[in-house]
Scaffold this active site. Structure first.
Site, PDB file in Angstrom:
ATOM      1  N   SER A 144       0.840  -1.190   0.000  1.00 51.28           N
ATOM      2  CA  SER A 144       0.000   0.000   0.000  1.00 51.28           C
ATOM      3  C   SER A 144       0.885   1.255   0.000  1.00 51.28           C
ATOM      4  CB  SER A 144      -0.956  -0.036   1.192  1.00 51.28           C
ATOM      5  OG  SER A 144      -1.975   0.914   1.059  1.00 51.28           O
ATOM      6  N   HIS A 189      -4.221  -2.013  -4.122  1.00 51.44           N
ATOM      7  CA  HIS A 189      -5.610  -2.359  -3.765  1.00 51.44           C
ATOM      8  C   HIS A 189      -6.556  -2.285  -4.970  1.00 51.44           C
ATOM      9  CE1 HIS A 189      -4.169  -2.117   0.301  1.00 51.44           C
ATOM     10  NE2 HIS A 189      -4.021  -0.797   0.263  1.00 51.44           N
TER      11      HIS A 189
END
Length: 239
Positions: free
Chosen positions: A130, A165
């Site tokens: 991330s 994501h």
């Protein structure tokens, strides 16, 4: 100073690893094995989470069960003034998720960005998920500002842009496409949760996954049209 056998390695994960898949060690084990040492030294940097105590505990709980020597670096409560020496003692730097904008700002204030680049060029393996994936690229798609997906200028160790994501957050794909079609972000890579992009230097060497259906993507802009190319990872588990 410790170095890996292959210089300048980065593993950028869209999501996954110990914090998202506590019962699935495939990505974390892949990273550890890159070092070619029996017990590599792994330093967790949780800056993007504000050095969350819970996140740090999760790291030690996970990596304490693996064959390695875990440590962490807090910028809110640093245990040393000599960040360079501490970083250069490590074999692997593992950067956690959270607010990428804050991560970049704090690293630059502490000049940790320069230390990490020097360490990377000397063979210390860099990785993260991330925010810990976006940060290594020139640009990233981030939700660091509440209510918006925006473009963030990052460290530029790797060329182009990055969006994590990709399958885990519904707005990621359309926003990345829109930004790229408008010329607001450079071409780059997107990753589903559970996918890692393994770079040597600026070249994408391989793509791995901890989930059998997860994918990576290369996004390019032709005129004002976005071309999304699916990249098949190597699944690290049993098929």
């Amino acid at each position: 100073m410790t170095t890996s056998l292959v210089a300048k390695q980065i593993i950028a994960m869209g999501g996954g690893g110990f914090s998202m898949e506590p019962d699935n060690t495939l990505l974390d084990l892949y990273i550890l094995r890159l070092c070619k040492k029996k017990t590599p030294k792994v330093c967790f940097i949780p800056t993007a989470s504000g050095d969350s105590d819970k996140y740090i505990v999760k790291f030690y709980s996970a990596f304490g069960q693996l064959l390695c020597k875990p440590s962490h670096l807090s910028l809110f409560n640093p245990h040393t003034s000599d960040l360079r020496s501490f970083i250069f003692e490590q074999d692997i730097i593992y950067v956690g998720g959270g607010n990428t904008k804050n991560l970049i700002a704090l690293w630059k204030e502490w000049e940790l960005d320069h230390v990490l680049r020097e360490a990377w060029e000397s063979g210390v393996i860099l990785c993260g998920l991330s925010a810990g994936s976006i940060c290594w690229f020139e640009e990233g798609v981030t939700d660091s500002i509440p209510g918006n997906m925006t473009v963030l200028k990052c460290l530029g160790f790797l060329k182009g842009s990055n969006c994590p994501h990709y399958d885990g957050e519904a707005e990621r794909r359309p926003v990345y496409h829109q930004l790229l079609s408008q010329g607001l972000i450079s071409e780059g890579y997107a990753t589903d949760d559970g996918v890692g992009l393994h770079f040597i230097g600026n070249q994408l060497k391989t793509i791995v996954s901890s989930r059998p259906q997860a994918k990576a993507y290369r996004l390019e802009r032709i005129d004002q049209t976005v071309k999304e190319i699916t990249l098949e990872p190597t699944y690290l588990g049993k098929k």
